[in-house]
Design an enzyme around this catalytic site. Structure first.
Site, mmCIF file in Angstrom:
data_model
loop_
_atom_site.group_PDB
_atom_site.id
_atom_site.type_symbol
_atom_site.label_atom_id
_atom_site.label_comp_id
_atom_site.label_asym_id
_atom_site.label_seq_id
_atom_site.Cartn_x
_atom_site.Cartn_y
_atom_site.Cartn_z
ATOM 1 N N TYR A 100 0.873 -1.176 0.000
ATOM 2 C CA TYR A 100 0.000 0.000 0.000
ATOM 3 C C TYR A 100 0.901 1.213 0.000
ATOM 4 O O TYR A 100 1.865 1.266 0.768
ATOM 5 C CB TYR A 100 -0.870 0.030 1.264
ATOM 6 C CG TYR A 100 -2.004 -0.951 1.243
ATOM 7 C CD1 TYR A 100 -3.038 -0.810 0.330
ATOM 8 C CD2 TYR A 100 -2.046 -2.018 2.127
ATOM 9 C CE1 TYR A 100 -4.097 -1.707 0.296
ATOM 10 C CE2 TYR A 100 -3.102 -2.921 2.103
ATOM 11 C CZ TYR A 100 -4.124 -2.755 1.189
ATOM 12 O OH TYR A 100 -5.154 -3.632 1.158
ATOM 13 N N HIS A 135 -10.183 -7.107 -5.065
ATOM 14 C CA HIS A 135 -9.853 -7.151 -3.637
ATOM 15 C C HIS A 135 -10.796 -8.097 -2.891
ATOM 16 O O HIS A 135 -11.272 -7.807 -1.795
ATOM 17 C CB HIS A 135 -9.956 -5.736 -3.059
ATOM 18 C CG HIS A 135 -9.029 -5.431 -1.922
ATOM 19 N ND1 HIS A 135 -8.034 -4.495 -2.021
ATOM 20 C CD2 HIS A 135 -8.940 -5.931 -0.653
ATOM 21 C CE1 HIS A 135 -7.392 -4.421 -0.859
ATOM 22 N NE2 HIS A 135 -7.920 -5.290 -0.022
ATOM 23 N N ASP A 184 -6.544 -0.689 -5.911
ATOM 24 C CA ASP A 184 -8.016 -0.709 -5.853
ATOM 25 C C ASP A 184 -8.556 -0.222 -4.514
ATOM 26 O O ASP A 184 -9.722 -0.425 -4.194
ATOM 27 C CB ASP A 184 -8.548 -2.119 -6.155
ATOM 28 C CG ASP A 184 -8.006 -3.162 -5.174
ATOM 29 O OD1 ASP A 184 -7.436 -2.779 -4.136
ATOM 30 O OD2 ASP A 184 -8.145 -4.370 -5.467
HETATM 31 C C1 HOC Z 1 -8.059 1.660 2.100
HETATM 32 C C2 HOC Z 1 -7.200 0.517 2.459
HETATM 33 O O1 HOC Z 1 -6.645 -5.598 2.320
HETATM 34 C C3 HOC Z 1 -8.650 -5.771 3.536
HETATM 35 C C4 HOC Z 1 -7.200 -5.455 3.581
HETATM 36 C C5 HOC Z 1 -6.916 -4.109 4.119
HETATM 37 C C6 HOC Z 1 -7.676 -3.043 3.432
HETATM 38 C C7 HOC Z 1 -7.059 -1.723 3.440
HETATM 39 C C8 HOC Z 1 -7.775 -0.844 2.484
HETATM 40 O O2 HOC Z 1 -9.256 -5.800 4.597
HETATM 41 O O3 HOC Z 1 -9.207 -6.007 2.480
#
Ligand code: HOC
Length: 390
Positions: free
Chosen positions: A133, A253, A161
């Site tokens: 990130y 994601h 994403d």
């Molecule tokens: C805006 C950042 O990947 C999840 C992990 C952390 C997410 C962070 C998103 O819970 O999907």
């Protein structure tokens, strides 16, 4: 016990019954109404094989290379955050099982174990990738990249994403009580502790990230490969290839960000086609612009469908976390063995002795764009999935 686990679904059933509520709510949740999360799984049911016969499948070989690195199968363990919500040892279980089975682990930025713990747990020569990130404080990001290179990470996957956290209501209903202070931004933004594990860890991520940042990240990556994780349409795949990165992960994601984002498998054919038309699939040095996908994968047949449509490899996230939660390293190892057995059998049954034989002619995608009608096999009835005696 573990010997009664027959499929990746079984791990999910066990996890649901045995995990802490916080852990289950965090991992199993998707954004909003979880339409995308379910679609990720359902979409694979709209791709059918066109099996071939009499092709001498006495021996089948499902080993491959991912970004030039050996892998025993066309999968990798993708990044998932907060592993210790599932198992007290956390992500090092994934590291160790990945080594046992010669698959690649993508280390998550937001792991419970530290980056160094995961690298230290790796065997000599074990290949690891890093999911990244990008921090609003770029000096922190540059520091992480430099450290990753020094510790031998082979590829960086920049997550694109998640400019903002998706709304996972199941997770939000569980209060997060972990020590999230390490993730506060330099500017002192308050971490919101009262609305789910995900929100507590995500406040440092830079929503300002844009295409102009890619050259600098590319440069910082040095010899490491660099890929964009979370591309969701062919136009951005083309921009990524033009920006000179080594590949992309088509991903939403795990359905945890934008609800109604498409499943990666549904856009894979057009992404491959558009890149091919523009001469962007193969790079000047003869290597391929690699396209990986993730989301909803539970079976080797899912992976074979993706490979047939042009994916180099497929990321597996939740199933690995569920296997780890129930049984630690041994569980992840069993999950990987199950996949190997499934590859062996299904490559025989589709008539493909080698992965190179798994090409577009081996699948029928005429139903891919037609939404599933009626109930799908998506296993929400966890009691039915539960293996006997657990
Ligand atoms: C805006 C950042 O990947 C999840 C992990 C952390 C997410 C962070 C998103 O819970 O999907």
């Amino acid at each position: 016990g573990l010997d009664q686990i027959l499929s990746l679904h079984d791990f999910e059933a066990v996890a649901r019954m045995t995990m802490s509520r916080r852990g289950w709510n965090y991992y199993s949740s998707g954004a909003d109404d979880e339409i995308t999360m379910r679609e990720n799984y359902n979409a694979y049911q709209r791709v059918w094989f066109r099996p071939r016969v009499l092709r001498d499948v006495g021996k089948v070989d499902y080993s491959t290379k991912i970004l030039g690195f050996d892998s025993s199968m066309p999968i990798y363990i993708t990044a998932t955050a907060l592993g210790k919500l599932g198992h007290p040892e956390g992500e090092v279980c994934l590291t160790k099982a990945a080594h046992e089975h010669n698959v690649i682990q993508m280390i998550p930025t937001l792991a419970s174990c530290s980056f160094d713990e995961m690298v230290d747990a790796a065997a000599p020569g074990q290949v690891q990738f890093l999911q990244l990130y990008v921090n609003s404080d770029r000096s922190r990001t540059r520091k992480i990249i430099k450290h990753a290179a020094e510790r031998g990470v082979k590829a960086l996957f920049i997550t694109v994403d998640a400019p903002q956290l998706g709304r996972r209501e199941k997770d939000m209903r569980t209060k997060f009580e972990g020590n999230a202070s390490a993730h506060q931004t330099k500017g002192g933004d308050k971490v919101q502790r009262d609305s789910g594990a995900a929100r507590a860890i995500s406040s440092f991520i830079d929503p300002g990230l844009n295409w102009k940042d890619i050259p600098e990240l590319r440069e910082a990556a040095g010899k490491m490969k660099i890929l964009l994780k979370g591309v969701q349409c062919w136009e951005d795949a083309v921009l990524a290839a033009e920006a000179g990165v080594d590949g992309i992960v088509l991903s939403n994601h795990g359905g945890r960000q934008l609800d109604f984002a498409p499943a990666a498998i549904t856009i894979l054919p057009e992404v491959v086609q558009q890149l091919h038309h523009r001469g962007l699939l193969h790079k000047a040095d003869g290597t391929r612009f690699e396209i990986m996908i993730d989301g909803g994968v539970r079976r080797a047949t899912d992976v074979l469908k993706a490979v047939a449509l042009g994916a180099t490899a497929v990321g597996i996230g939740r199933p690995m976390i569920y296997a780890m939660s129930g049984y630690g390293t041994e569980g992840v190892s069993r999950a990987l063995q199950i996949l190997k057995d499934e590859f062996e059998m299904n490559m025989r049954l589709i008539g493909a002795p080698k992965l190179e034989d798994v090409n577009p002619s081996m699948v029928d995608i005429s139903a891919l764009r037609t939404p599933n009608v009626g109930p799908t096999a998506y296993a929400t009835n966890y009691e039915l999935m539960m293996p006997a005696g657990i």
